[in-house]
Design an enzyme around this catalytic site. Structure first.
Site, PDB file in Angstrom:
ATOM      1  N   ASN A   1      42.953  49.680  45.790  1.00  0.00           N
ATOM      2  CA  ASN A   1      41.596  50.196  45.582  1.00  0.00           C
ATOM      3  C   ASN A   1      40.690  49.504  46.587  1.00  0.00           C
ATOM      4  O   ASN A   1      40.388  48.326  46.436  1.00  0.00           O
ATOM      5  CB  ASN A   1      41.163  49.887  44.141  1.00  0.00           C
ATOM      6  N   TRP A   2      40.281  50.257  47.600  1.00  0.00           N
ATOM      7  CA  TRP A   2      39.466  49.639  48.667  1.00  0.00           C
ATOM      8  C   TRP A   2      38.005  49.497  48.259  1.00  0.00           C
ATOM      9  O   TRP A   2      37.210  48.950  48.997  1.00  0.00           O
ATOM     10  CB  TRP A   2      39.593  50.462  49.948  1.00  0.00           C
ATOM     11  N   LYS A   3      37.633  50.029  47.113  1.00  0.00           N
ATOM     12  CA  LYS A   3      36.237  49.951  46.646  1.00  0.00           C
ATOM     13  C   LYS A   3      35.291  50.408  47.776  1.00  0.00           C
ATOM     14  O   LYS A   3      35.633  51.326  48.505  1.00  0.00           O
ATOM     15  CB  LYS A   3      35.917  48.535  46.162  1.00  0.00           C
TER      16      LYS A   3
ATOM     17  N   HIS B   1      37.040  52.817  36.143  1.00  0.00           N
ATOM     18  CA  HIS B   1      37.106  51.433  36.629  1.00  0.00           C
ATOM     19  C   HIS B   1      35.967  50.627  35.991  1.00  0.00           C
ATOM     20  O   HIS B   1      34.873  51.157  35.771  1.00  0.00           O
ATOM     21  CB  HIS B   1      36.996  51.424  38.158  1.00  0.00           C
TER      22      HIS B   1
ATOM     23  N   GLU C   1      33.990  48.576  37.134  1.00  0.00           N
ATOM     24  CA  GLU C   1      32.742  48.542  37.916  1.00  0.00           C
ATOM     25  C   GLU C   1      31.930  49.816  37.680  1.00  0.00           C
ATOM     26  O   GLU C   1      30.697  49.781  37.673  1.00  0.00           O
ATOM     27  CB  GLU C   1      33.064  48.307  39.408  1.00  0.00           C
TER      28      GLU C   1
ATOM     29  N   GLU D   1      43.139  46.283  33.348  1.00  0.00           N
ATOM     30  CA  GLU D   1      42.443  45.371  34.246  1.00  0.00           C
ATOM     31  C   GLU D   1      41.432  44.546  33.458  1.00  0.00           C
ATOM     32  O   GLU D   1      40.302  45.008  33.203  1.00  0.00           O
ATOM     33  CB  GLU D   1      41.687  46.156  35.321  1.00  0.00           C
TER      34      GLU D   1
ATOM     35  N   GLY E   1      38.665  40.261  40.948  1.00  0.00           N
ATOM     36  CA  GLY E   1      37.973  39.599  42.056  1.00  0.00           C
ATOM     37  C   GLY E   1      37.669  38.133  41.827  1.00  0.00           C
ATOM     38  O   GLY E   1      36.882  37.542  42.570  1.00  0.00           O
TER      39      GLY E   1
ATOM     40  N   SER F   1      43.078  40.475  40.467  1.00  0.00           N
ATOM     41  CA  SER F   1      43.474  39.320  41.285  1.00  0.00           C
ATOM     42  C   SER F   1      44.969  39.260  41.578  1.00  0.00           C
ATOM     43  O   SER F   1      45.535  38.174  41.699  1.00  0.00           O
ATOM     44  CB  SER F   1      42.976  38.009  40.644  1.00  0.00           C
TER      45      SER F   1
ATOM     46  N   GLY G   1      42.849  45.199  44.353  1.00  0.00           N
ATOM     47  CA  GLY G   1      41.591  45.338  45.080  1.00  0.00           C
ATOM     48  C   GLY G   1      41.642  44.586  46.399  1.00  0.00           C
ATOM     49  O   GLY G   1      42.173  45.065  47.394  1.00  0.00           O
ATOM     50  N   GLY G   2      41.121  43.365  46.391  1.00  0.00           N
ATOM     51  CA  GLY G   2      40.965  42.590  47.628  1.00  0.00           C
ATOM     52  C   GLY G   2      42.230  42.495  48.465  1.00  0.00           C
ATOM     53  O   GLY G   2      42.176  42.615  49.698  1.00  0.00           O
TER      54      GLY G   2
END
Ligand code: PEP
Length: 251
Positions: A10-12, A93, A95, A164, A170, A209, A230-231
């Site tokens: 997920n590149w957000k 998600h 967010e 999640e 993150g 993470s 993600g990251g």
């Protein structure tokens, strides 16, 4: 319904056309691991270009609107995503839930709209730190599933659930392998209660993470069928290490 481990990046809100080079490198790496299903969810603006740039991996959106089209400035519908070449979309998600006020009923409508447009869905659920600390994690996730899982014929066929924990996203913190296994078992039981046998085929991803160092043990936990990353999905180097860990786990 695939039973391959599913590793999704997920590149957000990260990614300009320059990052298509990373997507191509991830695509080349994925071709070395045929036992792992790999996908990326870039920003909407890159969906079409990424679809054209890659061969092996899935490409998807990070959200969709419930309506197929209309006066919804700034939104993207599921049919538009599909037209751009998306195979799937993430919905719910944390967010989106926290920063855009998205509740379970809206998330369900989005999931159903995506499936109606022919997309697969990755539905995200997860508790906050306060909810875990007060012993409510399973109840919260169960409530989110009850309220946001898509219903209807074949709803379980093009569906994955991503667990999640909000506090793990993150932050570099992850739950214990035992806690991940316990939550995934509870999610599986609920999927089977809702969908019957078809609920056994829904992959349950862990997200929060995940990195090259912890992927192997998280992917080995009970009922973990992949990871939402993600990251660590933003570079081919770190994402390929996670894909490799999933391949080893499967062997
Ligand atoms: C996510 O936001 O879906 C996620 C899992 O992020 P990260 O891997 O960076 O914690």
């Amino acid at each position: 319904m695939s039973s391959l481990p599913y590793i999704v990046g997920n590149w957000k809100m990260n990614g300009t056309r320059a990052m298509l080079a990373e997507a191509r490198a991830i695509d080349r790496a994925a071709s070395r691991f045929p036992g792992v299903q790999v996908a990326l969810a870039p920003p909407f603006t890159l969906v079409h270009a990424m679809r054209e740039a890659v061969q092996e991996i899935g490409v998807g959106g990070q959200d969709c609107h419930v309506q197929p089209g209309g006066a919804f400035t700034g939104d993207i519908s599921a049919p538009i995503l599909a037209d751009a070449g998306a195979d799937f979309t993430i919905v719910g998600h944390s967010e989106r839930r926290a920063l855009h006020g998205e509740g379970d009923a809206l998330v369900r409508d989005k999931a159903e709209a995506a499936q109606a447009a022919g997309l697969s869905v990755i539905l995200c659920v997860g508790e906050t730190e306060a909810e875990r600390d007060s012993g409510k994690a399973e109840a919260v996730v169960s409530g989110q599933l009850a309220g946001s899982l898509p219903r209807g014929d074949d709803a379980a066929v093009r569906l994955a659930v991503a667990y999640e924990p909000v506090w793990a996203i993150g932050t570099g913190r992850v739950p214990s392998v035992d806690d991940v296994g316990a939550m995934h078992r509870a999610i599986r039981a609920q999927l089977v209660a809702i969908y019957g046998d078809a609920g056994q085929g829904v992959r349950i991803l862990y997200g929060g993470s995940v990195n090259a160092g912890n992927a192997a043990e998280l992917l080995a936990a009970d009922e973990v069928g992949g990871a939402l990353v993600g990251g660590a999905s933003l570079t081919a180097e770190s994402f390929t290490a996670i894909i490799g860990a999933a391949a080893l786990e499967r062997d």
